[in-house]
Every structure is written in structure tokens, then in C-alpha cells.
Design a protein around this motif. Structure first.
Motif, PDB file in Angstrom:
ATOM      1  N   GLY A 446      28.766  46.878  47.888  1.00 22.89           N
ATOM      2  CA  GLY A 446      30.370  46.966  48.148  1.00 22.89           C
ATOM      3  C   GLY A 446      30.881  46.354  47.081  1.00 22.89           C
ATOM      4  O   GLY A 446      32.273  46.481  46.906  1.00 22.89           O
ATOM      5  N   SER A 447      30.529  45.638  46.196  1.00 23.50           N
ATOM      6  CA  SER A 447      31.167  44.761  44.979  1.00 23.50           C
ATOM      7  C   SER A 447      30.788  45.610  43.773  1.00 23.50           C
ATOM      8  O   SER A 447      29.511  45.695  43.618  1.00 23.50           O
ATOM      9  CB  SER A 447      30.914  43.445  45.011  1.00 23.50           C
ATOM     10  N   CYS A 448      31.798  45.654  42.942  1.00 22.68           N
ATOM     11  CA  CYS A 448      31.326  46.136  41.510  1.00 22.68           C
ATOM     12  C   CYS A 448      31.032  45.121  40.631  1.00 22.68           C
ATOM     13  O   CYS A 448      31.163  45.028  39.397  1.00 22.68           O
ATOM     14  CB  CYS A 448      32.614  46.938  40.864  1.00 22.68           C
ATOM     15  N   THR A 449      30.908  43.838  41.157  1.00 23.34           N
ATOM     16  CA  THR A 449      30.462  42.582  40.645  1.00 23.34           C
ATOM     17  C   THR A 449      31.484  41.978  39.381  1.00 23.34           C
ATOM     18  O   THR A 449      32.453  41.560  39.697  1.00 23.34           O
ATOM     19  CB  THR A 449      29.023  42.724  40.269  1.00 23.34           C
ATOM     20  N   LEU A 450      31.058  42.360  38.179  1.00 26.48           N
ATOM     21  CA  LEU A 450      31.578  41.342  37.092  1.00 26.48           C
ATOM     22  C   LEU A 450      31.991  42.031  35.754  1.00 26.48           C
ATOM     23  O   LEU A 450      31.593  43.127  35.939  1.00 26.48           O
ATOM     24  CB  LEU A 450      30.459  40.219  36.612  1.00 26.48           C
ATOM     25  N   PRO A 451      33.091  41.539  35.078  1.00 26.55           N
ATOM     26  CA  PRO A 451      33.538  42.395  34.095  1.00 26.55           C
ATOM     27  C   PRO A 451      32.585  42.601  32.906  1.00 26.55           C
ATOM     28  O   PRO A 451      31.635  41.682  32.633  1.00 26.55           O
ATOM     29  CB  PRO A 451      34.652  41.387  33.526  1.00 26.55           C
ATOM     30  N   GLU A 466      46.445  33.593  38.457  1.00 26.46           N
ATOM     31  CA  GLU A 466      45.190  33.917  39.192  1.00 26.46           C
ATOM     32  C   GLU A 466      45.304  33.296  40.783  1.00 26.46           C
ATOM     33  O   GLU A 466      45.947  32.119  41.066  1.00 26.46           O
ATOM     34  CB  GLU A 466      44.188  33.217  38.824  1.00 26.46           C
ATOM     35  N   VAL A 467      45.099  34.019  41.751  1.00 26.25           N
ATOM     36  CA  VAL A 467      45.067  33.761  43.039  1.00 26.25           C
ATOM     37  C   VAL A 467      43.637  32.739  43.491  1.00 26.25           C
ATOM     38  O   VAL A 467      42.671  33.360  42.621  1.00 26.25           O
ATOM     39  CB  VAL A 467      45.097  34.698  43.911  1.00 26.25           C
ATOM     40  N   PRO A 468      43.768  32.219  44.504  1.00 24.63           N
ATOM     41  CA  PRO A 468      42.278  31.565  44.540  1.00 24.63           C
ATOM     42  C   PRO A 468      41.198  32.487  44.992  1.00 24.63           C
ATOM     43  O   PRO A 468      41.624  33.603  45.487  1.00 24.63           O
ATOM     44  CB  PRO A 468      42.613  30.564  46.009  1.00 24.63           C
ATOM     45  N   LEU A 469      40.055  32.148  44.796  1.00 25.24           N
ATOM     46  CA  LEU A 469      38.996  32.899  45.417  1.00 25.24           C
ATOM     47  C   LEU A 469      39.135  33.248  46.902  1.00 25.24           C
ATOM     48  O   LEU A 469      39.490  32.586  47.578  1.00 25.24           O
ATOM     49  CB  LEU A 469      37.761  32.103  45.150  1.00 25.24           C
ATOM     50  N   ASN A 470      38.595  34.509  46.912  1.00 18.44           N
ATOM     51  CA  ASN A 470      38.659  35.139  48.281  1.00 18.44           C
ATOM     52  C   ASN A 470      40.156  35.545  48.797  1.00 18.44           C
ATOM     53  O   ASN A 470      40.297  35.702  49.849  1.00 18.44           O
ATOM     54  CB  ASN A 470      37.894  34.366  49.453  1.00 18.44           C
ATOM     55  N   ARG A 471      40.956  35.589  48.061  1.00 15.07           N
ATOM     56  CA  ARG A 471      42.408  35.939  48.450  1.00 15.07           C
ATOM     57  C   ARG A 471      42.597  37.068  47.652  1.00 15.07           C
ATOM     58  O   ARG A 471      42.379  37.218  46.559  1.00 15.07           O
ATOM     59  CB  ARG A 471      43.329  34.866  47.823  1.00 15.07           C
ATOM     60  N   GLY A 472      43.233  38.233  48.345  1.00 13.77           N
ATOM     61  CA  GLY A 472      43.352  39.250  47.823  1.00 13.77           C
ATOM     62  C   GLY A 472      44.783  39.458  46.899  1.00 13.77           C
ATOM     63  O   GLY A 472      45.599  38.405  46.809  1.00 13.77           O
ATOM     64  N   GLY A 473      44.735  40.084  45.831  1.00 14.00           N
ATOM     65  CA  GLY A 473      45.902  40.066  44.887  1.00 14.00           C
ATOM     66  C   GLY A 473      45.741  41.510  44.132  1.00 14.00           C
ATOM     67  O   GLY A 473      45.167  42.325  44.292  1.00 14.00           O
ATOM     68  N   ALA A 513      42.492  43.773  44.454  1.00 14.72           N
ATOM     69  CA  ALA A 513      41.180  43.321  44.503  1.00 14.72           C
ATOM     70  C   ALA A 513      41.268  41.917  44.978  1.00 14.72           C
ATOM     71  O   ALA A 513      42.030  41.373  45.179  1.00 14.72           O
ATOM     72  CB  ALA A 513      40.717  43.440  43.110  1.00 14.72           C
ATOM     73  N   ARG A 514      40.039  41.300  45.231  1.00  9.74           N
ATOM     74  CA  ARG A 514      39.676  39.950  45.329  1.00  9.74           C
ATOM     75  C   ARG A 514      38.452  39.432  44.790  1.00  9.74           C
ATOM     76  O   ARG A 514      37.518  40.546  44.439  1.00  9.74           O
ATOM     77  CB  ARG A 514      39.715  39.622  46.979  1.00  9.74           C
ATOM     78  N   ARG A 515      38.224  38.268  44.658  1.00  2.03           N
ATOM     79  CA  ARG A 515      37.032  37.693  44.032  1.00  2.03           C
ATOM     80  C   ARG A 515      36.248  36.806  45.167  1.00  2.03           C
ATOM     81  O   ARG A 515      37.018  36.162  45.783  1.00  2.03           O
ATOM     82  CB  ARG A 515      37.245  37.011  42.869  1.00  2.03           C
ATOM     83  N   ASP A 516      34.988  36.876  45.176  1.00  2.00           N
ATOM     84  CA  ASP A 516      34.359  36.241  46.153  1.00  2.00           C
ATOM     85  C   ASP A 516      33.850  34.756  45.455  1.00  2.00           C
ATOM     86  O   ASP A 516      34.148  34.605  44.250  1.00  2.00           O
ATOM     87  CB  ASP A 516      33.391  36.815  46.829  1.00  2.00           C
ATOM     88  N   ALA A 517      33.178  33.931  46.214  1.00  5.93           N
ATOM     89  CA  ALA A 517      32.926  32.607  45.791  1.00  5.93           C
ATOM     90  C   ALA A 517      31.976  32.795  44.498  1.00  5.93           C
ATOM     91  O   ALA A 517      31.753  31.797  43.743  1.00  5.93           O
ATOM     92  CB  ALA A 517      32.197  31.921  46.711  1.00  5.93           C
ATOM     93  N   HIS A 518      31.321  33.880  44.332  1.00  2.13           N
ATOM     94  CA  HIS A 518      30.427  33.857  43.206  1.00  2.13           C
ATOM     95  C   HIS A 518      31.274  34.535  41.990  1.00  2.13           C
ATOM     96  O   HIS A 518      30.303  34.651  40.965  1.00  2.13           O
ATOM     97  CB  HIS A 518      29.305  34.925  43.545  1.00  2.13           C
ATOM     98  N   GLY A 519      32.396  35.079  42.205  1.00  2.00           N
ATOM     99  CA  GLY A 519      33.273  35.665  40.992  1.00  2.00           C
ATOM    100  C   GLY A 519      33.036  36.984  40.851  1.00  2.00           C
ATOM    101  O   GLY A 519      33.662  37.726  40.235  1.00  2.00           O
ATOM    102  N   ASN A 520      32.429  37.587  42.118  1.00  2.00           N
ATOM    103  CA  ASN A 520      32.314  39.100  42.091  1.00  2.00           C
ATOM    104  C   ASN A 520      33.685  39.536  42.402  1.00  2.00           C
ATOM    105  O   ASN A 520      34.464  39.229  43.400  1.00  2.00           O
ATOM    106  CB  ASN A 520      31.418  39.538  43.283  1.00  2.00           C
ATOM    107  N   PHE A 521      33.976  40.841  41.953  1.00  2.00           N
ATOM    108  CA  PHE A 521      35.289  41.450  42.041  1.00  2.00           C
ATOM    109  C   PHE A 521      34.848  42.396  43.270  1.00  2.00           C
ATOM    110  O   PHE A 521      33.769  43.129  43.450  1.00  2.00           O
ATOM    111  CB  PHE A 521      35.728  42.470  41.035  1.00  2.00           C
ATOM    112  N   TRP A 522      35.975  42.657  44.315  1.00  2.00           N
ATOM    113  CA  TRP A 522      35.822  43.378  45.226  1.00  2.00           C
ATOM    114  C   TRP A 522      37.090  44.521  45.068  1.00  2.00           C
ATOM    115  O   TRP A 522      38.322  44.060  45.317  1.00  2.00           O
ATOM    116  CB  TRP A 522      35.841  42.924  46.774  1.00  2.00           C
ATOM    117  N   ILE A 523      36.987  45.744  44.874  1.00  2.00           N
ATOM    118  CA  ILE A 523      38.187  46.403  44.947  1.00  2.00           C
ATOM    119  C   ILE A 523      38.587  46.849  46.176  1.00  2.00           C
ATOM    120  O   ILE A 523      38.033  47.368  47.004  1.00  2.00           O
ATOM    121  CB  ILE A 523      37.829  47.807  44.024  1.00  2.00           C
ATOM    122  N   MET A 524      40.094  46.603  46.573  1.00  2.00           N
ATOM    123  CA  MET A 524      40.535  46.645  47.749  1.00  2.00           C
ATOM    124  C   MET A 524      41.326  48.289  47.969  1.00  2.00           C
ATOM    125  O   MET A 524      41.796  48.459  48.854  1.00  2.00           O
ATOM    126  CB  MET A 524      41.291  45.804  48.277  1.00  2.00           C
ATOM    127  N   GLY A 525      41.353  48.921  46.721  1.00  2.00           N
ATOM    128  CA  GLY A 525      41.861  50.134  46.950  1.00  2.00           C
ATOM    129  C   GLY A 525      43.347  50.031  46.222  1.00  2.00           C
ATOM    130  O   GLY A 525      43.767  49.069  45.521  1.00  2.00           O
TER     131      GLY A 525
END
Ligand code: PRX
Length: 657
Positions: A446-451, A466-473, A513-525
Motif C-alpha cells: 500500500g505504500s509507494c515508499t521513497l523518492p 513539513e508535517v510530523p510523521l504519520n500526519r496527513g498533509g 499523503a503522509r509518511r510513516d515512521a520509516h519515511g515511506n510515503f502513503w498516497i491518500m488520494g
């Protein structure tokens, strides 16, 4: 994207390290090495991209790698090259002319199997040269936009590359679009030449492409020449003085045509895509930066290696950016054969894709989540009855993938052996922006991971912090990259407004999107009025304009709704004119009408007739409420600005239907 999807990805904890056998032969084998190189590419973009560009052929060297004047980027300034040369001639000149460039398979399956055509680089050189000369004979010059409206036949690849060969930007219009869509794009691009086919095969039926072009010619006066490939043998009307057959156009034409030296910043193509207004926009891509970026992303994301027996297959249509970048322009310079398939995934049977993978020993397979969800529904057996041991890598593109589909893809298609690259990017970005490097990046369903290298991606708030990790933005790209769009054709204001005004100094793609604790990106649409239907991008306003152009419709509001296969389906709330009665027949008529105005992909899945639409006191439709209604979930959020509260009750009643 559904709420369940969002909840499940938020809780996703499975992490898959690259498989050791894959890693052993990968370009990038180590996450730290990726991180170091990514850092270097951001610190020294000119050094990084200058080195990459040297792997390709240039007629004249560039002076400066990058000139950045927000929002205008120039890459490889002063350099001269040609993308058809790098896809084709370069391979011939280095002694690889006999190698397979394009492996094409037709849709129909006869007693001897399907029709297959194999084009080597030498074949492509002769064919693109011949057709390029034919275009010239029709008066096409460098800088003239050529419209291409074809099925997935080898001539489509030849036409695209022939345009690049002579420096005529192409505007490919997906063969599923309507005559109105063709005419709009032709008008906007001021394009005089259209290349089409008599028809294209779709599940054994003929899609009448030439007839659609004829209808488009009634809607615009711009079209002077139509070149027609004979593919289906269906009856077509050929107008004297305007229409000619491809075979006649290339008859006796010289198979030698030197590649036009193109400035790195000369336009390579226009590709229309949907935005948040009713009118699709012509995204401008130029030559040098696009070439270098699609080459490198193809190489590293798919781990392409010539002379190792790889056969790469991207199931997209060349009518979309995925087909431009990852069937043709990025793949051919890597000298790995690119498979092109004419037909549908379930014709004649639901195992067609896997049959193709087995017969052609496909090694890299790249498709859309919507297709994966359809395959899941059609059952594992259609996949497992085929020997898919040739597969090395799987990819997805176009929309968020739900973890369940990702896991199924990994286990059933990939035998838990193949890394999955979930690639986030857009028509505007030209190439992959967020993606795993398959031998280096641990993947999470579900994550497209890293740049990718050179991409400075972040999740920010409205002020650009930048928003904190695990916060949507909001997803933001803070530095230029080589294949970024150079503009919207003929609309500077919209270009600046859409991409460079919401976040100061950054590119805004329109996704949350948001980023998780590993820095992975999650696209929220999407966070704008664009929806992603089965991986195809549509503007809700485009569909609304199509609906209100019907004489019986007064007003329409279109929103996305969760859809099991398409990811997002289209829900339309429609108010009718006085005395017009709602009926299932009218619903079907309106669906067909949208099909004619835009194309079948834009047909609403649900039409809800209603006396009123929920509006604010200032008259704005409150789509948020409609999204809740369409998703059959509780209406949430602030409704105090609603003008007429009784609308709420009516809307809630629809949910019970
Ligand atoms: O919302 C994102 C979604 O598709 C949009 C771009 O659509 P288009 O220009 O048609 O290009 C599609 C093929 C590149 C994006 O703004 N999107 C694309 N890839 C992904 C995605 N959403 C989530 N994950 C992806 N891998």
C-alpha cells in the motif's frame, strides 16, 4: 479511495525486504547506498543528472545542466539530441539492430494462436523513417502537432517515434475517447494531421476509430489530413483529398530519414489530462530532460538489463502517460524488448494476461491496481495454471493499491519471489517520482515508499512546512526534476495557478499523503476535484459539463465513490428540467450521453436524480456531503453552512435505497 482502505493502510505493519536472489542481480542492493545516492542527487543535481545524460546519445553537448527560474526549468541547456534516435538508431549503430525492440501481440486468438509481430531496432529504424518521410510528404514540419488516435497496434509505436524523429510533437488521444474529445484536443493543439485506424479490436468487437475521427471533423475545421491504418477491415468512408491509407502513404517512400537534431527544450509531445475545471489541459513535455529521466527510472525501477533475456511488459495503453514513458520512451533506450498487447485482459478468457506472460516469458510486469482487483475476482486458478516462473518483478501504477490486492499480487502472481514496485507519479511528472528500488527498498503493502533520485518530496501543511510523521498533509515536490512538465499548452496562467501557487516555491501535484515512521510515503488520494477511476484520471467538472449538456438536465454534481474493482467509481447527482420524469431509461440515456461526450471511461456508475443539490448560502455545491451519501456512510462534518436543511433529509433517504 474508500475509508476502509485508509484505515487498513494506517495499520499496515508488514514489511518485505527485497528477496536475496533478486537483490543479488539488482543495480541497487542496499538501502543505505540508495540513501547516500539520493542525498547526493539532491545536493548536486547537475553533477548527478549530467552523468546520467552521458549514458545517452547527444548530437551536441549541453552547456549547463539546469537553469531553474521557478516555475520554469530548463535542463541540458543548449544540448541537441533526438529521442527516436536514442530509442532506435543508437541501438542499430552500436550493432544491436537485430535485437527485439517491440514484441506485439494481437487480440484475436485464431487456430494457430494469436497474431504476433516482432520488430527489431533495425525494423523500427526503417519503419519510423519511412513513416516520417510520409508525414513530411503531407507537409508536416518540425513543431507541427500531430494527433494520434489509434488502437494498440505496432503502427501506433511507429507513428509516435516517427513524430519524434522529425520533431513534430505528438498528441496521442486514447482510443476510448469520443469524437468530442478528439475535436477539443485537435482545436486546442491546432493540429492539422490525425493518424488513426479503421477500427480497433476490443473483446472481439470493432471500435470504430475512423468513424469517430470523421465525426470529429464535423466538430472542428482544423483537420486537413487523416492517415488511416487498416486493422479491422471494417467499412470506412474515405474522403477524397483529406483521407489516405497508411499503406499508400508509405508506398515507395524512402526508408532513410535522419533524426532531426532537437534542442533539449524543444517540445516532444503534448498529452491532455483532466484537471479540476471542465477543460482538459495539454501537458507539455520537452525532449532532453524527459529522455534522461524516463531512461533512468526505467532502468532502476524495473531493473532493466540488456542481453539478459528480459522481456518487459507494461499493460497500459500508449494513449496514457504510462504508455508514453514506460512502453516506449524510457524502455527502448534501455535495449530490453517491450511487449505491446492489443486487447483486453479477459479476452477470450480471463487468463489472457498470464497466458501472454507464460508464452513470451515476461520478466517484468507492470499494471494497474484496478486490473489486479479484477484478477482477484476472476479467481487464482486463471493465474496458477500458467507457468509464471519467468517473472522477476511486478509493478503497479495509477492509483493507490489496497494492501489485500498487493498481497494477492505478490503471492499468487509473483509466487512471493518478485519484488513489487508501487510507482507514484503523474502525467505532469513524466516519470516515476516515488517508488521502491526493487533490490534495495523494503516494501510495505500500500505504500509507494521513497523518492527516486533527484526527487525532493515532502508532506507539508498549507504554509509549506513539513508535517510530523504519520500526519496527513499535502504532497509537495520542492526541487525541479528533469521530466517535469514545462507548461500547459496555451495557458500559462493555469500552469502557474495549478501547480505553483498553493505551496510557495514548490510543485503541488494535487495529492494528499503522509509518511510513516520509516519515511515511506502513503498516497491518500486527490485533494482537488479530480477522481481516479480505474486508474484513469477524470475531472468531476468534465463529467458534470457532459451531463448538463443534455437538454433534460438542469444541474449535476459528480463525486467519487468507493468501487470494488475500479477503486473509485463515479456518482452523479442530477436535477432534471420541469416536467421531466426520472426513470431508469433516462439514467441509461444520460450514461450513454456522457460516453458520447467524453468516452466510456467517464460513464457514471450511479445516477441519483434529486430535486435539490446541497448548497451553501453562497451557492457552492457541498460535494463533501454528496461523497458521504454516495459512499453510504454517515454525513459527517460541518453542515451549518448548508442553505436548506431539508436537503439533508432527502439525501439521507437515498442512502437507504
Ligand atoms: O492521484 C495520483 C494517482 O494518479 C494521479 C495521476 O494520474 P495520471 O496523470 O493519469 O497518471 C497516472 C499514471 C502515472 C496522481 O495524482 N496515482 C498515480 N500513481 C499512483 C497514484 N496514487 C497512488 N499510488 C500510485 N502508485
Amino acid at each position: 479511495m474508500s475509508d476502509t482502505h485508509i484505515t487498513s493502510v494506517l495499520n499496515e505493519a508488514r514489511v518485505f525486504a527485497p528477496q536475496p536472489e533478486f537483490r543479488a542481480q539488482a543495480y541497487w542492493q542496499d538501502l543505505d547506498a540508495y540513501r547516500a545516492e539520493h542525498e547526493r542527487s539532491l545536493q548536486d543535481p547537475e553533477g548527478f543528472w549530467g552523468e546520467v545524460a552521458k549514458e545517452l546519445s547527444w548530437f551536441e553537448p549541453w552547456g549547463k545542466v539546469l537553469e531553474w527560474n521557478l516555475p520554469d526549468a530548463k535542463w541540458f541547456v543548449g544540448g541537441k539530441t533526438n529521442l527516436c534516435f536514442n530509442c532506435v538508431d543508437r541501438q542499430v549503430e552500436s550493432g544491436h539492430g537485430d535485437q527485439l525492440a517491440i514484441l506485439w501481440e494481437g487480440e484475436a486468438v485464431g487456430p494457430d494462436g494469436p497474431e504476433v509481430r516482432r520488430l527489431s531496432y533495425a525494423d523500427l529504424q526503417a519503419e519510423t523513417s519511412r513513416f516520417a518521410n510520409a508525414l513530411k510528404a503531407q507537409g508536416v514540419k518540425k513543431g507541427d502537432v500531430v494527433t494520434i488516435y489509434m488502437g494498440m497496434v505496432p503502427e501506433l509505436a511507429i507513428a509516435v517515434l516517427a513524430c519524434a524523429r522529425i520533431g513534430a510533437p505528438h498528441s496521442v488521444v486514447f482510443g476510448g475517447f469520443s469524437s468530442h474529445a478528439i475535436a477539443d484536443r485537435v482545436d486546442d493543439a491546432d493540429s492539422k494531421v490525425v493518424i488513426t485506424c479503421d477500427g480497433s479490436w476490443r473483446r472481439g468487437k470493432v471500435v470504430p476509430l475512423k468513424a469517430n475521427v470523421d465525426a470529429a471533423c464535423e466538430l472542428t475545421s482544423k483537420i486537413e489530413t487523416v492517415i488511416v491504418v487498416e486493422r479491422c477491415g471494417n467499412e470506412v468512408a474515405m474522403r477524397e483529398g483529406r483521407d489516405l491509407w497508411w499503406r499508400d502513404a508509405v508506398q515507395g517512400v524512402d526508408a532513410e530519414c535522419p533524426c532531426e537534431p532537437m534542442d533539449a527544450e524543444d517540445m516532444l509531445f503534448l498529452l491532455y489530462t483532466s484537471g479540476s475545471t471542465g477543460k482538459p489541459k495539454g501537458i507539455v513535455h520537452t525532449t532532453g530532460g524527459y529522455m534522461v529521466y524516463t531512461y533512468l527510472t526505467s532502468k532502476y525501477t524495473f531493473n532493466l538489463k540488456p542481453d539478459t533475456g528480459q522481456v518487459y511488459w507494461c499493460t497500459a495503453d500508449v494513449g496514457w502517460i504510462t504508455g508514453h514513458s514506460y512502453i516506449l520512451y524510457g524502455i527502448l533506450p534501455n535495449r530490453v524488448p517491450s511487449l505491446m498487447f492489443e486487447g483486453a485482459p479477459n479476452f477470450p478468457e480471463v487468463d489472457r494476461f498470464w497466458d501472454i506472460c507464460e508464452r513470451h516469458k515476461v520478466t517484468q510486469f507492470y499494471t494497474a491496481p484496478t486490473a489486479i482487483r479484477a484478477f482477484m475476482k476472476w479467481g487464482d486458478e486463471a493465474v496458477t495454471k500458467h507457468d509464471l516462473s519467468s517473472l522477476q518483478l511486478l509493478g503497479t501504477v495509477g492509483e493507490p493499491i489496497n494492501p489485500e490486492a498487493w498481497m494477492w499480487y505478490r503471492e499468487v502472481v509473483g509466487g512471493s519471489r518478485c519484488p513489487i514496485v508501487d510507482t507514484w507519479w503523474q502525467t505532469e511528472t513524466g516519470g516515476h517520482m516515488l517508488t521502491p528500488l526493487p533490490g534495495a527498498t523494503p516494501t510495505v503493502p500500500g505504500s509507494c515508499t521513497l523518492p527516486f533520485f533527484g526527487i525532493d518530496a515532502a508532506v507539508v501543511d498549507e504554509s509549506g512546512n513539513e508535517v510530523p510523521l504519520n500526519r496527513g498533509g499535502l504532497l509537495a515536490i520542492r526541487k525541479p526534476w528533469p521530466s517535469m512538465l514545462r507548461g500547459i499548452h496555451g495557458d500559462r496562467e493555469r500552469f502557474v495557478q495549478t501547480y505553483f501557487s498553493r505551496l510557495e516555491g514548490m510543485y503541488f501535484p494535487g495529492d494528499g499523503a503522509r509518511r510513516d515512521a520509516h519515511g515511506n510515503f502513503w498516497i491518500m488520494g486527490r485533494v482537488d476535484d479530480v477522481i481516479n477511476v480505474a486508474g484513469h484520471r477524470l475531472g468531476t467538472m468534465e463529467v458534470e459539463s457532459a451531463l448538463v449538456s443534455h437538454p433534460q438536465v438542469v444541474e449535476a454534481a459528480v463525486v467519487g465513490m468507493p468501487h470494488e474493482i475500479k477503486g473509485t467509481g463515479i456518482a452523479a447527482f442530477v436535477t432534471l428540467g420541469p416536467g421531466v420524469a426520472a426513470s431508469p431509461e433516462l439514467s441509461a440515456t444520460l450514461q450513454a450521453h456522457v460516453g458520447e461526450e467524453i468516452g466510456a471511461i467517464a460513464k457514471p456508475d450511479l445516477i441519483q436524480f434529486t430535486d435539490h443539490l446541497p448548497k451553501t448560502r453562497s451557492g457552492k455545491i457541498m460535494r463533501r456531503l454528496l461523497r458521504d451519501v454516495a459512499a453510504k456512510r454517515a454525513i459527517t462534518g460541518d453542515v451549518t453552512t448548508l442553505e436548506d436543511f431539508s436537503v439533508l433529509e432527502t439525501l439521507q433517504k437515498y442512502q437507504e435505497d
